[in-house]
Design a protein around this motif. Structure first.
Motif, PDB file in Angstrom:
ATOM      1  N   SER A  13       0.811  -1.219   0.000  1.00  0.00           N
ATOM      2  CA  SER A  13       0.000   0.000   0.000  1.00  0.00           C
ATOM      3  C   SER A  13       0.847   1.273   0.000  1.00  0.00           C
ATOM      4  CB  SER A  13      -0.941   0.001   1.207  1.00  0.00           C
ATOM      5  OG  SER A  13      -0.211  -0.098   2.416  1.00  0.00           O
ATOM      6  N   ALA A  14       2.120   1.168   0.391  1.00  0.00           N
ATOM      7  CA  ALA A  14       2.986   2.352   0.376  1.00  0.00           C
ATOM      8  C   ALA A  14       3.122   2.916  -1.034  1.00  0.00           C
ATOM      9  CB  ALA A  14       4.365   1.996   0.942  1.00  0.00           C
ATOM     10  N   LEU A  15       2.958   2.062  -2.050  1.00  0.00           N
ATOM     11  CA  LEU A  15       3.055   2.520  -3.436  1.00  0.00           C
ATOM     12  C   LEU A  15       1.881   3.413  -3.828  1.00  0.00           C
ATOM     13  CD1 LEU A  15       4.260  -0.794  -5.108  1.00  0.00           C
ATOM     14  CD2 LEU A  15       5.603   1.288  -4.801  1.00  0.00           C
ATOM     15  N   ASP A  16       0.791   3.348  -3.053  1.00  0.00           N
ATOM     16  CA  ASP A  16      -0.381   4.156  -3.390  1.00  0.00           C
ATOM     17  C   ASP A  16      -0.092   5.646  -3.298  1.00  0.00           C
ATOM     18  OD1 ASP A  16      -1.736   1.798  -3.741  1.00  0.00           O
ATOM     19  OD2 ASP A  16      -2.665   1.827  -1.751  1.00  0.00           O
ATOM     20  N   ARG A  17       0.837   6.026  -2.424  1.00  0.00           N
ATOM     21  CA  ARG A  17       1.162   7.449  -2.297  1.00  0.00           C
ATOM     22  C   ARG A  17       1.742   7.994  -3.595  1.00  0.00           C
ATOM     23  NH1 ARG A  17       4.809   7.387   3.059  1.00  0.00           N
ATOM     24  NH2 ARG A  17       5.412   5.413   2.078  1.00  0.00           N
ATOM     25  N   ILE A  18       2.446   7.131  -4.311  1.00  0.00           N
ATOM     26  CA  ILE A  18       2.988   7.535  -5.605  1.00  0.00           C
ATOM     27  C   ILE A  18       1.915   7.434  -6.680  1.00  0.00           C
ATOM     28  CG2 ILE A  18       4.758   7.052  -7.337  1.00  0.00           C
ATOM     29  CD1 ILE A  18       6.420   5.780  -5.103  1.00  0.00           C
ATOM     30  N   GLY A  19       1.247   6.294  -6.718  1.00  0.00           N
ATOM     31  CA  GLY A  19       0.243   6.063  -7.746  1.00  0.00           C
ATOM     32  C   GLY A  19      -0.905   7.043  -7.695  1.00  0.00           C
ATOM     33  N   ASP A  20      -1.361   7.375  -6.487  1.00  0.00           N
ATOM     34  CA  ASP A  20      -2.495   8.291  -6.358  1.00  0.00           C
ATOM     35  C   ASP A  20      -2.147   9.708  -6.802  1.00  0.00           C
ATOM     36  OD1 ASP A  20      -3.939   6.184  -5.387  1.00  0.00           O
ATOM     37  OD2 ASP A  20      -3.837   6.778  -3.277  1.00  0.00           O
ATOM     38  N   ARG A  21      -0.873  10.043  -6.791  1.00  0.00           N
ATOM     39  CA  ARG A  21      -0.446  11.357  -7.285  1.00  0.00           C
ATOM     40  C   ARG A  21      -0.302  11.367  -8.802  1.00  0.00           C
ATOM     41  NH1 ARG A  21       4.395  13.066  -2.988  1.00  0.00           N
ATOM     42  NH2 ARG A  21       3.065  13.231  -1.124  1.00  0.00           N
ATOM     43  N   ILE A  22       0.167  10.262  -9.336  1.00  0.00           N
ATOM     44  CA  ILE A  22       0.421  10.203 -10.774  1.00  0.00           C
ATOM     45  C   ILE A  22      -0.874  10.055 -11.565  1.00  0.00           C
ATOM     46  CG2 ILE A  22       1.535   8.869 -12.603  1.00  0.00           C
ATOM     47  CD1 ILE A  22       3.712   8.133 -10.637  1.00  0.00           C
ATOM     48  N   GLN A  23      -1.799   9.247 -11.048  1.00  0.00           N
ATOM     49  CA  GLN A  23      -3.008   8.927 -11.814  1.00  0.00           C
ATOM     50  C   GLN A  23      -3.769  10.162 -12.310  1.00  0.00           C
ATOM     51  OE1 GLN A  23      -6.453   7.312  -9.728  1.00  0.00           O
ATOM     52  NE2 GLN A  23      -6.583   5.677 -11.244  1.00  0.00           N
ATOM     53  N   PRO A  24      -4.136  11.130 -11.456  1.00  0.00           N
ATOM     54  CA  PRO A  24      -4.882  12.290 -11.973  1.00  0.00           C
ATOM     55  C   PRO A  24      -4.069  13.133 -12.945  1.00  0.00           C
ATOM     56  CG  PRO A  24      -4.282  12.615  -9.664  1.00  0.00           C
ATOM     57  CD  PRO A  24      -3.968  11.205  -9.988  1.00  0.00           C
ATOM     58  N   ARG A  25      -2.751  13.124 -12.797  1.00  0.00           N
ATOM     59  CA  ARG A  25      -1.913  13.886 -13.725  1.00  0.00           C
ATOM     60  C   ARG A  25      -1.926  13.253 -15.109  1.00  0.00           C
ATOM     61  NH1 ARG A  25       3.377  15.330  -9.875  1.00  0.00           N
ATOM     62  NH2 ARG A  25       2.194  16.463  -8.276  1.00  0.00           N
ATOM     63  N   VAL A  26      -1.952  11.933 -15.143  1.00  0.00           N
ATOM     64  CA  VAL A  26      -2.045  11.239 -16.427  1.00  0.00           C
ATOM     65  C   VAL A  26      -3.374  11.578 -17.094  1.00  0.00           C
ATOM     66  CG1 VAL A  26      -2.160   8.975 -17.568  1.00  0.00           C
ATOM     67  CG2 VAL A  26      -0.515   9.375 -15.719  1.00  0.00           C
ATOM     68  N   TRP A  27      -4.455  11.535 -16.316  1.00  0.00           N
ATOM     69  CA  TRP A  27      -5.776  11.856 -16.862  1.00  0.00           C
ATOM     70  C   TRP A  27      -5.819  13.266 -17.434  1.00  0.00           C
ATOM     71  CZ3 TRP A  27      -9.208   9.703 -12.290  1.00  0.00           C
ATOM     72  CH2 TRP A  27      -9.232   8.313 -12.368  1.00  0.00           C
ATOM     73  N   SER A  28      -5.185  14.215 -16.740  1.00  0.00           N
ATOM     74  CA  SER A  28      -5.239  15.604 -17.186  1.00  0.00           C
ATOM     75  C   SER A  28      -4.334  15.861 -18.390  1.00  0.00           C
ATOM     76  CB  SER A  28      -4.858  16.550 -16.042  1.00  0.00           C
ATOM     77  OG  SER A  28      -3.521  16.331 -15.623  1.00  0.00           O
ATOM     78  N   LEU A  29      -3.223  15.123 -18.478  1.00  0.00           N
ATOM     79  CA  LEU A  29      -2.285  15.339 -19.568  1.00  0.00           C
ATOM     80  C   LEU A  29      -2.743  14.679 -20.866  1.00  0.00           C
ATOM     81  CD1 LEU A  29       1.152  14.910 -17.748  1.00  0.00           C
ATOM     82  CD2 LEU A  29       0.225  17.013 -18.712  1.00  0.00           C
ATOM     83  N   LEU A  30      -3.322  13.479 -20.759  1.00  0.00           N
ATOM     84  CA  LEU A  30      -3.717  12.738 -21.958  1.00  0.00           C
ATOM     85  C   LEU A  30      -5.147  13.099 -22.336  1.00  0.00           C
ATOM     86  CD1 LEU A  30      -2.096   9.270 -21.228  1.00  0.00           C
ATOM     87  CD2 LEU A  30      -1.192  11.176 -22.560  1.00  0.00           C
TER      88      LEU A  30
END
Length: 289
Positions: A13-30
């Motif tokens: 679950s520690a990886l969620d701190r990274i993934g949860d930050r990246i996911q919305p940025r991917v949505w906004s960029l693509l």
């Protein structure tokens, strides 16, 4: 041992701190939607990412063959290896772009594994970029060494990717297995009078959930579980896209034509299965295609 490590990775679950930050940025960029659809492989009929990764993988593996080929067998093999490393490194970018687009729509456990998959492959790209730079400067021994480390990294990344697809079923058509649970021959679905006009109705065929849509004499019986992540299409909404009546999955927005199940918008990249239908003595029936 290997499976146990990957299972632990799913629960990291520690990886969620990274993934949860990246996911919305991917949505906004693509953006816009057509860009996301193109990267998902909607136009291709299946995910684009696994098709594109063949290019860098093939080029890098071929470069290793040239690296260890005796010079007397093929003069100029160093130049050939350098060219293949360049092709592989350049083609890794579009492959990565399609991968991160798919990743952004996965479940949390899948995103954790996907992050490590991406990180390992990013290391491989960095090593091959260094290998290319060394080769272009005439330092072919260093280039070969970096290439071997890069090949090892991308192989590990590929193994993790295999776990993501074959164990976690990321980007696999989630509804297709339901087809194997339907018996051959015409199966009863519902009394036709119980199916309202222009509304999605949930029914079952041999205990397999389906969604029924009626527009006059045109009737659709479609598998209910969305191809992307098993979302209940029967709870979705009906919209018009380019004059075609479509259903939108309530979970992630995958959109399918009701007449034939063709995918219109991702994140699903494969069509939704539609069953042939008939009406006999007021009873709606469906069968396997």
């Amino acid at each position: 041992m290997r499976t146990a490590l990957l299972n632990k990775l799913e629960r990291a679950s520690a990886l969620d701190r990274i993934g949860d930050r990246i996911q919305p940025r991917v949505w906004s960029l693509l953006r816009p939607q057509r860009v996301k659809d193109a990267l998902h492989g909607v136009w291709l009929g299946h995910p684009l990412h696994p098709a594109l990764v063949q290019v860098p993988m093939g080029a890098w593996m071929s470069s290793a063959v040239f690296d260890f080929m005796p010079k007397r067998w093929m003069p100029g093999h160093q130049q050939s290896a350098t060219a293949l490393v360049a092709v592989g490194t350049a083609s890794a970018l579009p492959a990565a772009l399609t991968g991160i687009n798919d990743w952004s729509w996965l479940w949390q456990e899948e995103r954790r594994v996907g992050l490590v998959h991406a990180a390992t492959n990013s290391l491989a790209v960095a090593l091959y970029a260094g290998s290319l730079a060394a080769r272009l400067r005439g330092r072919h021994q260093l280039g070969r060494t970096l290439g071997l480390f890069g090949l090892a990294a991308v192989s590990v990344g590929g193994y993790i990717g295999g776990h993501l697809v074959y164990k976690q079923t990321a980007q696999v058509n989630q509804g297709a297995p339901d087809m194997h649970r339907v018996e051959y021959g015409w199966r009863r679905v519902a009394e036709i009078d119980s199916v309202p006009e222009a509304q999605l109705v949930a029914r079952q065929v041999d205990n397999v959930p389906v969604v029924v849509y009626r527009d006059g004499t045109d009737i659709t019986v479609m598998l209910d579980r969305c191809a992307h992540q098993s979302g209940p299409l029967g709870q979705g909404k009906v919209i018009q896209v380019d004059g075609q009546t479509c259903v939108v999955c309530p979970w992630h927005g995958s959109t399918f034509q009701l007449k034939d199940g063709e995918v219109v918008h991702g994140p699903a990249s494969t069509d939704q299965q539609v069953l042939p239908v008939r009406v006999i003595d007021g009873v709606l029936e469906a069968r396997l295609p």
